[in-house]
Design a protein around this motif. Structure first.
Motif, PDB file in Angstrom:
ATOM      1  N   GLN A  94       0.882  -1.244   0.009  1.00  0.00           N
ATOM      2  CA  GLN A  94       0.047   0.097   0.033  1.00  0.00           C
ATOM      3  C   GLN A  94       0.728   1.434   0.119  1.00  0.00           C
ATOM      4  O   GLN A  94       2.053   1.439   0.323  1.00  0.00           O
ATOM      5  CB  GLN A  94      -0.973  -0.022   1.238  1.00  0.00           C
ATOM      6  CG  GLN A  94      -1.778  -1.227   1.201  1.00  0.00           C
ATOM      7  CD  GLN A  94      -2.855  -1.244   0.355  1.00  0.00           C
ATOM      8  OE1 GLN A  94      -3.594  -0.333  -0.168  1.00  0.00           O
ATOM      9  NE2 GLN A  94      -3.134  -2.334  -0.392  1.00  0.00           N
ATOM     10  N   MET A  95       0.256   2.349  -0.500  1.00  0.00           N
ATOM     11  CA  MET A  95       1.008   3.696  -0.573  1.00  0.00           C
ATOM     12  C   MET A  95       1.126   4.038   0.928  1.00  0.00           C
ATOM     13  O   MET A  95       0.105   3.641   1.710  1.00  0.00           O
ATOM     14  CB  MET A  95       0.233   4.750  -1.428  1.00  0.00           C
ATOM     15  CG  MET A  95       0.248   4.637  -2.618  1.00  0.00           C
ATOM     16  SD  MET A  95       1.782   4.904  -3.475  1.00  0.00           S
ATOM     17  CE  MET A  95       1.749   6.595  -3.467  1.00  0.00           C
ATOM     18  N   PRO A  96       2.171   4.857   1.331  1.00  0.00           N
ATOM     19  CA  PRO A  96       2.046   5.433   2.950  1.00  0.00           C
ATOM     20  C   PRO A  96       1.225   6.359   2.939  1.00  0.00           C
ATOM     21  O   PRO A  96       0.523   7.097   2.260  1.00  0.00           O
ATOM     22  CB  PRO A  96       3.698   5.901   2.642  1.00  0.00           C
ATOM     23  CG  PRO A  96       3.934   6.475   1.418  1.00  0.00           C
ATOM     24  CD  PRO A  96       3.166   5.252   0.397  1.00  0.00           C
ATOM     25  N   GLU A  97       0.675   6.179   4.495  1.00  0.00           N
ATOM     26  CA  GLU A  97      -0.138   7.236   4.909  1.00  0.00           C
ATOM     27  C   GLU A  97       0.507   8.742   4.941  1.00  0.00           C
ATOM     28  O   GLU A  97       1.731   8.748   5.503  1.00  0.00           O
ATOM     29  CB  GLU A  97      -0.818   6.848   6.313  1.00  0.00           C
ATOM     30  CG  GLU A  97      -1.648   5.566   6.265  1.00  0.00           C
ATOM     31  CD  GLU A  97      -1.928   5.544   7.718  1.00  0.00           C
ATOM     32  OE1 GLU A  97      -2.356   6.226   8.619  1.00  0.00           O
ATOM     33  OE2 GLU A  97      -1.660   4.231   8.397  1.00  0.00           O
ATOM     34  N   THR A  98      -0.225   9.708   4.474  1.00  0.00           N
ATOM     35  CA  THR A  98       0.590  10.850   4.481  1.00  0.00           C
ATOM     36  C   THR A  98      -0.176  12.002   4.938  1.00  0.00           C
ATOM     37  O   THR A  98      -1.514  12.154   4.828  1.00  0.00           O
ATOM     38  CB  THR A  98       0.736  11.125   2.655  1.00  0.00           C
ATOM     39  OG1 THR A  98       1.554  10.309   2.308  1.00  0.00           O
ATOM     40  CG2 THR A  98       1.733  12.499   2.699  1.00  0.00           C
ATOM     41  N   TYR A  99       0.349  12.824   5.937  1.00  0.00           N
ATOM     42  CA  TYR A  99      -0.199  13.800   6.521  1.00  0.00           C
ATOM     43  C   TYR A  99       0.844  15.069   6.462  1.00  0.00           C
ATOM     44  O   TYR A  99       1.839  14.997   6.466  1.00  0.00           O
ATOM     45  CB  TYR A  99      -0.498  13.533   7.915  1.00  0.00           C
ATOM     46  CG  TYR A  99      -0.937  12.201   8.221  1.00  0.00           C
ATOM     47  CD1 TYR A  99      -2.495  12.183   8.307  1.00  0.00           C
ATOM     48  CD2 TYR A  99      -0.459  11.171   8.490  1.00  0.00           C
ATOM     49  CE1 TYR A  99      -3.461  11.270   8.571  1.00  0.00           C
ATOM     50  CE2 TYR A  99      -1.187   9.836   8.655  1.00  0.00           C
ATOM     51  CZ  TYR A  99      -2.557   9.806   8.871  1.00  0.00           C
ATOM     52  OH  TYR A  99      -3.176   8.784   9.190  1.00  0.00           O
TER      53      TYR A  99
END
Length: 198
Positions: A94-99
């Motif tokens: 999965q793509m990384p969680e990004t904030y």
């Protein structure tokens, strides 16, 4: 006799308060410490909101860069860089969680110019007998959560932080051996190639 006892209690309480104030590091001193902190490498222990414990290596390159590299079996990676925070699960495709970094309390530590005296940023400034405790948040965006930081003195050093997110969850990071002034390549804060390619 009762009046005398009450007077003793009042005087003793006032005395303890003065001791506490004397031992508490000033906000300006802590701000200077963080601003002078350019690079850091060290081990950490993380206590997650669900009670699980992780360990790993921390890298900080101020301003704006941080890397939390977790030990097996976790193998996760958290990178703060390019004004964003990326949470990467190496076991997943999965793509990384990004904030956005500015929407996390870590932005207070990684800011180019830390000024804890800024109006309404610090909502708690205490001393627990061994460390100065600072609780800070973005005064314009309280919904981003807050960060509680513990600082030892002689020398001043960041020892722990607790991030409280907007939903009330807490993540505690306890810093162990810290080495400052180390040479850290900017590449350390790049996303792994797989994440960049996706």
């Amino acid at each position: 006799m009762i009046l005398f006892a009450r007077l003793i209690i009042v005087v003793f309480t006032s005395f303890l308060a003065q001791i506490s104030l004397a031992d508490k590091l000033p906000l300006a001193q802590i701000s200077k410490y963080l601003n002078d902190l350019k690079t850091v490498e060290g081990n950490f222990t993380q206590v997650n909101d669900d009670g699980t414990i992780s360990t790993g290596i921390l890298y900080i390159k101020r301003p704006g860069k941080m890397r939390l590299e977790y030990d097996p079996p976790n193998n996760a990676l958290v990178i703060a860089s390019n004004k964003a925070v990326y949470i990467i699960d190496k076991k997943s495709n999965q793509m990384p969680e990004t904030y956005p970094l500015r929407r996390t309390p870590l932005s207070i530590i990684l800011a180019p110019n830390v000024n804890l005296s800024r109006q309404k940023m610090v909502v708690g400034h205490d001393y627990d007998g061994t460390a100065t405790i600072i609780t800070a948040q973005d005064p314009k965006n309280k919904e981003y959560g807050s960060i509680l930081m513990k600082f030892s003195d002689e020398p001043v050093q960041l020892r722990q932080w607790i991030v409280r997110d907007s939903s009330g969850g807490e993540t505690t990071v306890v810093l162990e051996t810290l080495t400052t002034g180390v040479n850290l390549s900017n590449r350390l804060f790049d996303l792994p190639s797989r994440e960049r390619e996706n």
